[in-house]
Write an enzyme that holds these catalytic residues in place. Structure first.
Site, mmCIF file in Angstrom:
data_model
loop_
_atom_site.group_PDB
_atom_site.id
_atom_site.type_symbol
_atom_site.label_atom_id
_atom_site.label_comp_id
_atom_site.label_asym_id
_atom_site.label_seq_id
_atom_site.Cartn_x
_atom_site.Cartn_y
_atom_site.Cartn_z
ATOM 1 N N SER A 1 0.863 -1.187 0.000
ATOM 2 C CA SER A 1 0.000 0.000 0.000
ATOM 3 C C SER A 1 0.898 1.235 0.000
ATOM 4 O O SER A 1 1.625 1.478 0.970
ATOM 5 C CB SER A 1 -0.875 0.014 1.250
ATOM 6 O OG SER A 1 -1.351 1.336 1.447
ATOM 7 N N HIS B 1 -1.067 -1.481 -4.429
ATOM 8 C CA HIS B 1 -2.350 -1.149 -3.803
ATOM 9 C C HIS B 1 -2.434 0.369 -3.594
ATOM 10 O O HIS B 1 -1.567 0.962 -2.944
ATOM 11 C CB HIS B 1 -2.440 -1.882 -2.464
ATOM 12 C CG HIS B 1 -3.741 -1.726 -1.750
ATOM 13 N ND1 HIS B 1 -4.856 -2.483 -2.039
ATOM 14 C CD2 HIS B 1 -4.097 -0.891 -0.732
ATOM 15 C CE1 HIS B 1 -5.852 -2.130 -1.225
ATOM 16 N NE2 HIS B 1 -5.423 -1.165 -0.432
ATOM 17 N N ASP C 1 -4.596 3.473 -2.191
ATOM 18 C CA ASP C 1 -5.665 3.832 -1.256
ATOM 19 C C ASP C 1 -6.197 5.227 -1.560
ATOM 20 O O ASP C 1 -5.522 6.221 -1.314
ATOM 21 C CB ASP C 1 -5.129 3.782 0.174
ATOM 22 C CG ASP C 1 -4.978 2.354 0.654
ATOM 23 O OD1 ASP C 1 -5.954 1.588 0.562
ATOM 24 O OD2 ASP C 1 -3.869 2.000 1.104
ATOM 25 N N MET D 1 -8.811 8.076 -0.721
ATOM 26 C CA MET D 1 -9.650 8.525 0.412
ATOM 27 C C MET D 1 -10.185 9.922 0.143
ATOM 28 O O MET D 1 -9.462 10.761 -0.411
ATOM 29 C CB MET D 1 -8.815 8.539 1.690
ATOM 30 C CG MET D 1 -8.162 7.207 2.005
ATOM 31 S SD MET D 1 -7.351 7.260 3.593
ATOM 32 C CE MET D 1 -6.549 5.647 3.613
ATOM 33 N N HIS E 1 -8.178 0.804 -4.261
ATOM 34 C CA HIS E 1 -9.104 0.626 -3.132
ATOM 35 C C HIS E 1 -9.792 1.965 -2.894
ATOM 36 O O HIS E 1 -9.189 2.902 -2.374
ATOM 37 C CB HIS E 1 -8.286 0.174 -1.911
ATOM 38 C CG HIS E 1 -9.063 0.055 -0.642
ATOM 39 N ND1 HIS E 1 -8.463 -0.107 0.590
ATOM 40 C CD2 HIS E 1 -10.398 0.065 -0.395
ATOM 41 C CE1 HIS E 1 -9.388 -0.186 1.529
ATOM 42 N NE2 HIS E 1 -10.572 -0.073 0.967
ATOM 43 N N MET F 1 -11.993 4.358 -1.039
ATOM 44 C CA MET F 1 -12.656 4.679 0.229
ATOM 45 C C MET F 1 -13.328 6.030 0.016
ATOM 46 O O MET F 1 -12.939 7.052 0.606
ATOM 47 C CB MET F 1 -11.620 4.703 1.360
ATOM 48 C CG MET F 1 -11.169 3.308 1.749
ATOM 49 S SD MET F 1 -9.628 3.279 2.685
ATOM 50 C CE MET F 1 -8.457 3.308 1.334
ATOM 51 N N MET G 1 -11.373 -5.666 5.538
ATOM 52 C CA MET G 1 -10.639 -4.632 6.273
ATOM 53 C C MET G 1 -10.352 -5.169 7.666
ATOM 54 O O MET G 1 -11.274 -5.539 8.396
ATOM 55 C CB MET G 1 -11.464 -3.346 6.390
ATOM 56 C CG MET G 1 -11.591 -2.528 5.120
ATOM 57 S SD MET G 1 -10.042 -2.056 4.307
ATOM 58 C CE MET G 1 -9.132 -1.230 5.599
ATOM 59 N N ASP H 1 -6.437 -6.201 4.410
ATOM 60 C CA ASP H 1 -5.830 -4.868 4.387
ATOM 61 C C ASP H 1 -5.909 -4.244 5.768
ATOM 62 O O ASP H 1 -7.002 -4.009 6.298
ATOM 63 C CB ASP H 1 -6.605 -4.020 3.360
ATOM 64 C CG ASP H 1 -5.990 -2.660 3.118
ATOM 65 O OD1 ASP H 1 -4.897 -2.388 3.648
ATOM 66 O OD2 ASP H 1 -6.612 -1.875 2.373
HETATM 67 C C1 DX5 Z 1 -6.224 1.799 5.417
HETATM 68 C C2 DX5 Z 1 -5.692 1.389 4.044
HETATM 69 C C3 DX5 Z 1 -4.576 0.440 4.091
HETATM 70 C C4 DX5 Z 1 -3.350 0.928 4.823
HETATM 71 C C5 DX5 Z 1 -2.662 -0.245 5.418
HETATM 72 O O1 DX5 Z 1 -7.405 2.506 5.251
HETATM 73 O O2 DX5 Z 1 -6.722 0.819 3.255
HETATM 74 O O3 DX5 Z 1 -4.224 0.004 2.786
HETATM 75 O O4 DX5 Z 1 -2.454 1.613 4.008
HETATM 76 O O5 DX5 Z 1 -1.599 0.209 6.162
HETATM 77 P P1 DX5 Z 1 -0.814 -0.725 7.166
HETATM 78 O O6 DX5 Z 1 -0.278 -1.882 6.399
HETATM 79 O O7 DX5 Z 1 0.268 0.174 7.683
HETATM 80 O O8 DX5 Z 1 -1.792 -1.146 8.227
HETATM 81 ZN ZN ZN Z 2 -6.308 -0.261 1.258
#
Ligand code: DX5
Ligand code: ZN
Length: 227
Positions: free
Chosen positions: A10, A35, A37, A39, A68, A70, A139, A175
């Site tokens: 990620s 990956h 993320d 947001m 991903h 969010m 999650m 994740d």
């Molecule tokens: C959280 C993300 C994850 C995050 C994971 O909302 O979707 O992908 O980056 O980070 P670690 O591996 O540090 O928990």
């Molecule tokens: Zn993620």
């Protein structure tokens, strides 16, 4: 048939000022997917990046980009994320009222479709869309931030999802809080795609290869793939 273990760093935990280089370095270090993320500061209490940034770093590596989302709503942006170069697009079951439509749209765009479930969301949320899915994302932290602790109660959820999937061609992704220590129990429970941010990007690029292999090895040995 046992699905291969996939390691997906990620980039949330990477150095954003050198995002393209970080993606290139992780791919050269042996990861399988990248990956991403996304947001929106609305569905989750944090803001990251969108389609233009993904398009800008797309040339950095020739491996699948696993996006991903969010964000809520997600539907108006699916085409933009597809055009930006995402190969797989995951939406949250909690992010909109028309999950079935979102999944159809992703597949109509020619992409692999995933559904993410927040820790409190029951497995039943995917029961009626299971045949539109290429992946279920469990999650294992509350989404929004990297570096949080893995929620152990999610291991049972992974087992339930594995049973629901049966013989279908669907990946189970985990994740949040994935480390060398949690990778074994996660894989033993039935997940095969491991997302890791902090556990891969800590200590700089020279350690990415070792971090990726350590997580892969912990997952494979817990499943009995290797001795
Ligand atoms: C959280 C993300 C994850 C995050 C994971 O909302 O979707 O992908 O980056 O980070 P670690 O591996 O540090 O928990
Ligand atoms: Zn993620």
């Amino acid at each position: 048939m046992t699905r291969p273990i996939i390691i997906a760093p990620s980039v949330l935990a990477s150095d954003f000022s050198r995002l393209g280089d970080e993606i290139r370095a992780s791919a050269e270090a042996g990861c399988d997917w990248i990956h991403l993320d996304v947001m929106d500061g609305h569905f989750v209490p944090n803001i990251t990046f969108g389609p233009p940034v993904i398009a800008a770093v797309r040339p950095a590596a020739a491996i699948p980009f696993d996006t991903h989302l969010m964000i809520a709503p997600a539907d108006p942006y699916l085409e933009s994320f597809s055009n930006a170069g995402s190969d797989r697009i995951t939406v949250h079951a909690e992010a909109g009222p028309h999950l079935d439509r979102s999944l159809q749209t992703i597949r109509d765009l020619g992409k692999q479709a995933g559904v993410a479930l927040n820790p409190a969301t029951p497995v039943s949320a995917i029961e009626h869309v299971i045949d539109r899915l290429d992946m279920v994302l469990v999650m294992t932290v509350n989404p929004g931030f990297g570096g949080q602790a893995f929620i152990p109660a999610m291991l049972d959820k992974i087992r339930q999802i594995k049973a629901l999937i049966g013989g279908r061609d669907i990946d189970i992704q985990v994740d949040g809080g994935v480390t060398v220590e949690t990778a074994g129990p996660i894989a033993a429970a039935g997940a095969n795609v491991l997302v890791a941010g902090s556990a891969i990007f800590k200590h700089g690029a020279t350690s990415y290869g070792a971090n990726i292999s350590a997580i892969r090895q912990a997952a494979e040995s817990a499943r009995g793939d290797i001795c």
